[in-house]
Scaffold this motif. Structure first.
Motif, PDB file in Angstrom:
ATOM      1  N   ARG A  66       1.015  -1.556   0.364  1.00 57.52           N
ATOM      2  CA  ARG A  66       0.402  -0.466   0.091  1.00 57.52           C
ATOM      3  C   ARG A  66       0.927   1.642   0.041  1.00 57.52           C
ATOM      4  NH1 ARG A  66      -2.335   0.703   6.106  1.00 57.52           N
ATOM      5  NH2 ARG A  66      -0.794   1.126   7.037  1.00 57.52           N
ATOM      6  N   THR A  67      -0.116   2.014  -0.465  1.00 57.73           N
ATOM      7  CA  THR A  67       1.332   3.841  -0.881  1.00 57.73           C
ATOM      8  C   THR A  67       1.170   4.318   0.429  1.00 57.73           C
ATOM      9  OG1 THR A  67       0.280   4.158  -3.082  1.00 57.73           O
ATOM     10  CG2 THR A  67       0.626   6.313  -1.715  1.00 57.73           C
ATOM     11  N   GLY A  78       7.097   8.693  -1.056  1.00 58.04           N
ATOM     12  CA  GLY A  78       7.402   7.587  -1.823  1.00 58.04           C
ATOM     13  C   GLY A  78       7.445   6.143  -0.878  1.00 58.04           C
ATOM     14  N   ASP A  79       7.336   5.874  -0.521  1.00 58.91           N
ATOM     15  CA  ASP A  79       6.860   4.384   0.817  1.00 58.91           C
ATOM     16  C   ASP A  79       5.845   3.839  -0.441  1.00 58.91           C
ATOM     17  OD1 ASP A  79       9.514   5.138   1.480  1.00 58.91           O
ATOM     18  OD2 ASP A  79       8.799   5.161   3.520  1.00 58.91           O
ATOM     19  N   ASP A 107       5.214  -4.336  -8.780  1.00 60.33           N
ATOM     20  CA  ASP A 107       3.858  -3.748  -9.687  1.00 60.33           C
ATOM     21  C   ASP A 107       4.426  -1.525  -8.314  1.00 60.33           C
ATOM     22  OD1 ASP A 107       1.237  -3.451 -10.019  1.00 60.33           O
ATOM     23  OD2 ASP A 107       0.843  -2.659  -7.888  1.00 60.33           O
ATOM     24  N   ALA A 108       4.565  -1.973  -7.026  1.00 57.07           N
ATOM     25  CA  ALA A 108       4.744  -1.009  -6.993  1.00 57.07           C
ATOM     26  C   ALA A 108       6.273   0.229  -7.424  1.00 57.07           C
ATOM     27  CB  ALA A 108       5.354  -0.912  -4.980  1.00 57.07           C
ATOM     28  N   ARG A 114       9.135   4.985  -4.545  1.00 61.34           N
ATOM     29  CA  ARG A 114      10.771   4.085  -4.562  1.00 61.34           C
ATOM     30  C   ARG A 114      11.074   3.599  -3.800  1.00 61.34           C
ATOM     31  NH1 ARG A 114       9.328   9.861  -5.112  1.00 61.34           N
ATOM     32  NH2 ARG A 114       9.901   9.984  -2.899  1.00 61.34           N
ATOM     33  N   ARG A 115      10.663   3.457  -2.455  1.00 61.27           N
ATOM     34  CA  ARG A 115      10.958   2.396  -1.748  1.00 61.27           C
ATOM     35  C   ARG A 115       9.862   1.378  -0.456  1.00 61.27           C
ATOM     36  NH1 ARG A 115      12.982   4.320   4.733  1.00 61.27           N
ATOM     37  NH2 ARG A 115      11.264   4.957   5.043  1.00 61.27           N
ATOM     38  N   MET A 116      10.960   0.167  -0.895  1.00 59.42           N
ATOM     39  CA  MET A 116       9.301  -0.350  -0.253  1.00 59.42           C
ATOM     40  C   MET A 116      10.272  -1.041   1.604  1.00 59.42           C
ATOM     41  SD  MET A 116       7.334  -2.689  -0.493  1.00 59.42           S
ATOM     42  CE  MET A 116       7.123  -3.101  -2.879  1.00 59.42           C
TER      43      MET A 116
END
Length: 158
Positions: A66-67, A78-79, A107-108, A114-116
């Motif tokens: 999720r954003t 950006g996470d 997908d993200a 930009r970062r998971m």
């Protein structure tokens, strides 16, 4: 193994979520993960929820992102936050979680994240091993459990 997107309130997602919550309750001696989640959190393009089905069509694994942006809980603009990664016990060790993780990361990334980031716990060594072997590194704590001593947070640039 077939991995497909489903809404977070799909019956198979609810079933697997109930199972992972029960496992958290056993491991941590509580009621499971209390992080607030909504169906809309995982709706594309601001998120995605995946379920892996075996050859008989039985749901055996799940995971979503999720954003998250700057929110006062330690997230950055950006996470993408990884949530509800779970594989049923009978099929663990077959690389299913790694396949779901890779699909969620892609997908993200495609959605411009930009970062998971993810939060797990000290009583989930299998999760820690998956994430560290997939390039995740410890990061500043964030989210609902950011002040909890059993919480571990990891991040990976996308």
């Amino acid at each position: 193994m077939h991995i497909r997107p489903v809404p977070f309130d799909h019956p198979d997602a609810v079933k697997l979520n109930d199972q992972v919550q029960a496992e958290y309750a056993v491991r941590y001696g509580d009621d499971g993960d209390a992080t607030p989640l909504a169906v809309a959190d995982f709706a594309p393009p601001r998120g995605l929820y995946l379920i892996a089905y075996d050859a008989l069509g039985v749901p055996v694994a799940s995971g979503g992102w999720r954003t998250q942006d700057e929110n006062g809980e330690g997230n950055r603009d950006g996470d993408a936050e990884l949530k509800r990664m779970y594989v049923v016990e009978d099929v663990r060790g077959r690389g299913i979680a790694r396949r779901i993780l890779a699909a969620l990361e892609e997908d993200a990334r495609s959605a411009g994240r930009r970062r998971m980031v993810l939060e797990t716990g000290v009583k989930q060594p299998e999760a820690v091993a998956l994430y560290t072997s997939s390039g995740y590194e410890p990061c500043e704590k964030f989210g609902y459990y950011r002040f909890h001593e059993l919480s571990l947070c990891y991040a990976k640039a996308l």
